[in-house]
Design an enzyme around this catalytic site. Structure first.
Site, short mmCIF file in Angstrom:
data_model
loop_
_atom_site.label_atom_id
_atom_site.label_comp_id
_atom_site.label_asym_id
_atom_site.label_seq_id
_atom_site.Cartn_x
_atom_site.Cartn_y
_atom_site.Cartn_z
N ARG A 311 0.79 -1.13 0.01
CA ARG A 311 -0.27 -0.21 -0.05
C ARG A 311 0.88 0.91 -0.02
O ARG A 311 0.72 2.08 0.18
CB ARG A 311 -0.79 -0.27 1.52
CG ARG A 311 -1.85 1.38 1.01
CD ARG A 311 -3.42 1.10 2.43
NE ARG A 311 -4.06 -0.22 1.66
CZ ARG A 311 -5.35 0.61 1.78
NH1 ARG A 311 -5.76 1.48 0.99
NH2 ARG A 311 -5.99 -0.25 0.94
N GLU A 709 -9.41 6.55 6.98
CA GLU A 709 -7.71 6.56 7.22
C GLU A 709 -7.07 7.49 6.41
O GLU A 709 -6.23 8.21 7.03
CB GLU A 709 -7.08 5.75 6.14
CG GLU A 709 -7.50 3.91 7.02
CD GLU A 709 -7.12 2.92 6.55
OE1 GLU A 709 -5.83 1.74 7.42
OE2 GLU A 709 -7.63 2.57 5.88
#
Length: 754
Positions: A311, A709
């Protein structure tokens, strides 16, 4: 209609009154036993001898277990089975569990755990990037490399070129409620597990595996956590397994919770990164080619490091089109706590790398960093480094609005004037954007289930696979249920997450809690609404039914929802339904680094202004303005709260939250006295947060977007504003590292002056 309306957190009164129940608050049956781990005191070595006689003789001790007591050591890992519950001969970090104490009280167990006499043959500990590279301790069979275009040629042909590096520290989760579990043995060897976990199904799986029983024999219940932030995605496995083993051995309920410094010593942190870059660009700052090298310290075991590092690579572009790019990622094994999931899951580290590049380019060319950023923003139709087509970019409009509402241009001029007139206190200002991909990158995790009951009095019982950790997920999903059924929010009962009700759930992580579970809840409620509609149409010989505000309009008949439910029950219509959802469109090849790993992107931007004392390194956030994209917000009050909290946590990561290991591998910042999270007084004096209220183009629940997030990255605006203030001290780009502690600020000031 309760969807898209601001509603308070469902447990807000309980939180304020201190009556919200967490694992440690659950009344324990008489005879409950308490557990504690004995911990390794060396970072890497072989256990030569371990005298546990003093531990067994301590007051209150019922049993002591070590590796010698297991034919097969239970595994705690969420990935490749490389985390034994207790060390088996070799220890890999300071704080690794090496034996387990079972006692009559928490205090007795902790005291006894310190009495063991253990001797080691120490081995060299791998602690740094350099150590790991020299020893070639890579996970994932060496570095992972993704490329797009011809990077070498683009760099060679670029009008301007610069190189740089940034060190990015890790972060302790510092959830208010520490890790905790309680296991109650049931008949026939079954186990009921109460766990403070973001992933009840994983706890169920790991406990069943450790006890060699089917998953149907283990039930896991989680009503709420006092914070998680990713730290309860996999780190709760050890406590639940230990309690289950002790419960089976003793026949007694068993409970375990970590004290704060044990928690910080044992559990994993955010991965720290080193990002190096070589970038070529034109006179306007438009990037023509860029070569990234990302290194992350993963700790002693794999945990979730592979998807975290992936990621980080996936977010190395942030909001910027990179036509020619190479990203090389090193996942390095070290003799430290096994780094784990943390809010953003590697994305913030990747984003901070490219944001440093943008500031470096602006400094090189003498341009306003906002102009450089906007010159590189994605346009719809362009592709990411992993070949996903950008279809939903709103970042330029968000930036334009924020520049205006924050009065950025005038304030930047005022900062320059201030710095020219003040030799000691320097101000800085920075605008940073975010583009954050939403979906689990492990495709099969993008699924969710729900279970909804309508009782004959019209009340509704809601259960789903998501977990509540303070973010307001349960309230949002209750709003989804109420809206779909056309009833009052007060008629929906929110119940604990329970593996006996909804099976095979994914972790509440990757900002997917509302996206996945909301759609599953809607699916279940739509099924029930259709059943009621079909029944009422047949019953009253009509063609359509309307549900609204607790009433049901069945032709000329007007019933309350409760009356309709009672009629359906008496007619033997099923009033219970499961719901299911799987995220569409995603397709991802992580080895090649190609495909569509994300259903959509969430965007946003922040402007922060700071002041730095150049004599001490002390700094303050003066003002922050944030405009964040939550799509069509399901609950604006909760979403704004998430943005505010995420920003403060992100700013803490990049300023005060410093993890320090000594040369022996001991974590020295293992308590609130030595590890500084932001306090209330550290928030900006002026704090303006607004939502960019534009519908998601994808078919998400209520056209909303994830908000857990993405706003964490807004904390980068504080870090780069500090860097901007330091740059006013000299002519050299200061190359500030994170966290920007007072010591690091002073070092960067010295670099700027050189």
């Amino acid at each position: 209609m309760s969807l898209h309306q601001s509603k308070p957190h469902d447990a807000a009164p309980l939180h304020v009154a201190g009556t919200a129940r967490y694992v440690d608050d659950i009344p324990t049956p008489t005879g409950t036993l308490h557990l504690a781990f004995g911990l390794s005191t060396v970072a890497h070595g072989h256990i030569d001898t371990m005298d546990l006689a003093p531990v067994r003789a301590a007051d209150g001790v019922v049993a002591v277990l070590s590796a010698d007591d297991f034919d097969e050591m239970p595994d705690c890992s969420p990935s490749v089975h490389d985390e034994p519950l207790l060390a088996t001969g070799t220890v890999h970090y300071v704080g690794q569990p090496i034996f387990l104490v079972v006692a009559t009280s928490h205090l007795a167990a902790r005291k006894a755990a310190r009495l063991a006499d253990v001797s080691y043959t120490e081995h060299p500990a791998i602690l740094t990037y350099e150590d790991a590279l020299a020893a070639e301790t890579h996970f994932d069979d060496g570095p992972r490399v993704w490329t797009k275009g011809d990077v070498d040629d683009a760099l060679h042909m670029a009008q301007h070129r610069t190189t740089g590096q940034i060190d990015i520290g890790g972060q302790e989760h510092f959830y208010l409620e520490g890790q905790a579990a309680m296991v109650l043995p049931q008949e026939a060897g079954d186990m009921l597990v109460h766990s403070s976990t973001q992933h009840p199904t994983e706890i169920q799986h790991k406990v069943a595996h450790a006890l060699h029983i089917p998953m149907h024999s283990v039930r896991v219940e989680t009503r709420r956590m006092g914070g998680g932030f990713g730290g309860k995605e996999s780190q709760g496995n050890a406590l639940a397994i230990a309690c289950a083993l002790a419960a089976r051995a003793t026949g007694k309920p068993c409970k375990m919770r970590y004290d704060r410094d044990d928690d910080m010593t044992i559990t994993g942190k955010r991965h720290d990164f080193r990002v190096s870059y070589d970038v070529g660009f034109d006179a306007n700052g438009v990037i023509q080619g860029i070569d990234f090298v990302q290194m992350c310290r993963c700790g002693w075991a794999l945990d979730l490091s592979i998807p975290v590092a992936d990621r980080a690579m996936l977010h190395a572009d942030n909001t910027y089109h990179l036509p020619h790019v190479r990203i090389e990622s090193h996942r390095l094994r070290t003799n430290t706590q096994s780094a784990t999931a943390y809010r953003g899951f590697g994305g913030p580290q990747g984003i901070l790398g490219i944001e440093r590049v943008m500031d470096d380019i602006a400094a090189h060319l003498g341009l306003d960093p906002v102009l450089v950023r906007r010159a590189n923003y994605y346009e719809n139709g362009q592709t990411t480094p992993y070949d996903q087509v950008i279809e939903d970019s709103v970042i330029d409009d968000i930036t334009a609005r924020l520049v205006e509402t924050s009065d950025y241009i005038a304030r930047r001029a005022a900062v320059d004037t201030w710095n020219a007139e003040n030799p000691i206190l320097k101000k800085g200002i920075a605008l940073t954007p975010v583009k954050f991909g939403i979906s689990f990158t492990l495709t099969h995790l993008n699924q969710a289930g729900a279970l909804v009951h309508i009782y004959q009095d019209g009340s509704v019982h809601l259960n789903h696979g998501g977990t509540e950790m303070g973010q307001g997920l349960f309230q949002k999903l209750a709003q989804v249920a109420a809206s779909t059924l056309g009833i009052d929010l007060a008629d929906v009962k929110i119940t604990a997450t329970d593996t006996a009700k909804v099976p095979n759930t994914s972790a509440t992580a990757a900002s997917s809690g509302t996206d996945l579970n909301g759609m599953a809840v809607r699916d279940a409620c739509q099924t029930l609404r259709t059943r009621l509609t079909t029944f009422l149409c047949d019953h009253f010989a009509i063609e359509s039914v309307m549900f609204d505000n607790g009433m049901v309009m069945a032709g000329a008949h007007k019933l309350s929802f409760a009356e309709a439910a009672k009629l359906a029950y008496e007619a033997r219509v099923s009033l219970s339904s499961t719901g299911f959802y799987k995220t569409p469109k995603i397709e991802w090849d992580r080895v090649a680094g190609k495909g569509r790993p994300f259903l959509y992107f969430a965007y946003g931007a922040a402007v922060s202004e700071v002041v730095v004392d150049t004599l001490t390194g002390e700094n303050r956030i003066l003002r922050t303005d944030i405009l964040h994209d939550a799509g069509k917000s399901l609950n604006p009050a909760l979403d704004i709260g998430q943005v505010e909290g995420a920003f403060v946590q992100g700013a803490g990561w990049l300023t005060t939250e410093e993890l320090v290991w000594d040369d022996a591998g001991r974590l020295r910042t293992h308590a609130p006295s030595t590890y500084k999270i932001p306090a209330c007084s550290d928030r900006p004096d002026v704090f303006n947060v607004a939502l960019y209220d534009v519908e998601n183009i994808e078919d998400t629940i209520g056209k909303s977007k994830a908000v857990g997030e993405p706003p964490f990255v807004h904390g980068a605006s504080v870090f780069l504003a500090i860097s901007n203030a330091i740059a006013a001290c000299g002519d050299t780009y200061p190359a500030l590292n994170a966290p920007a502690t007072a010591e690091e600020i002073m070092n960067a000031i010295a670099r700027a002056k050189s």
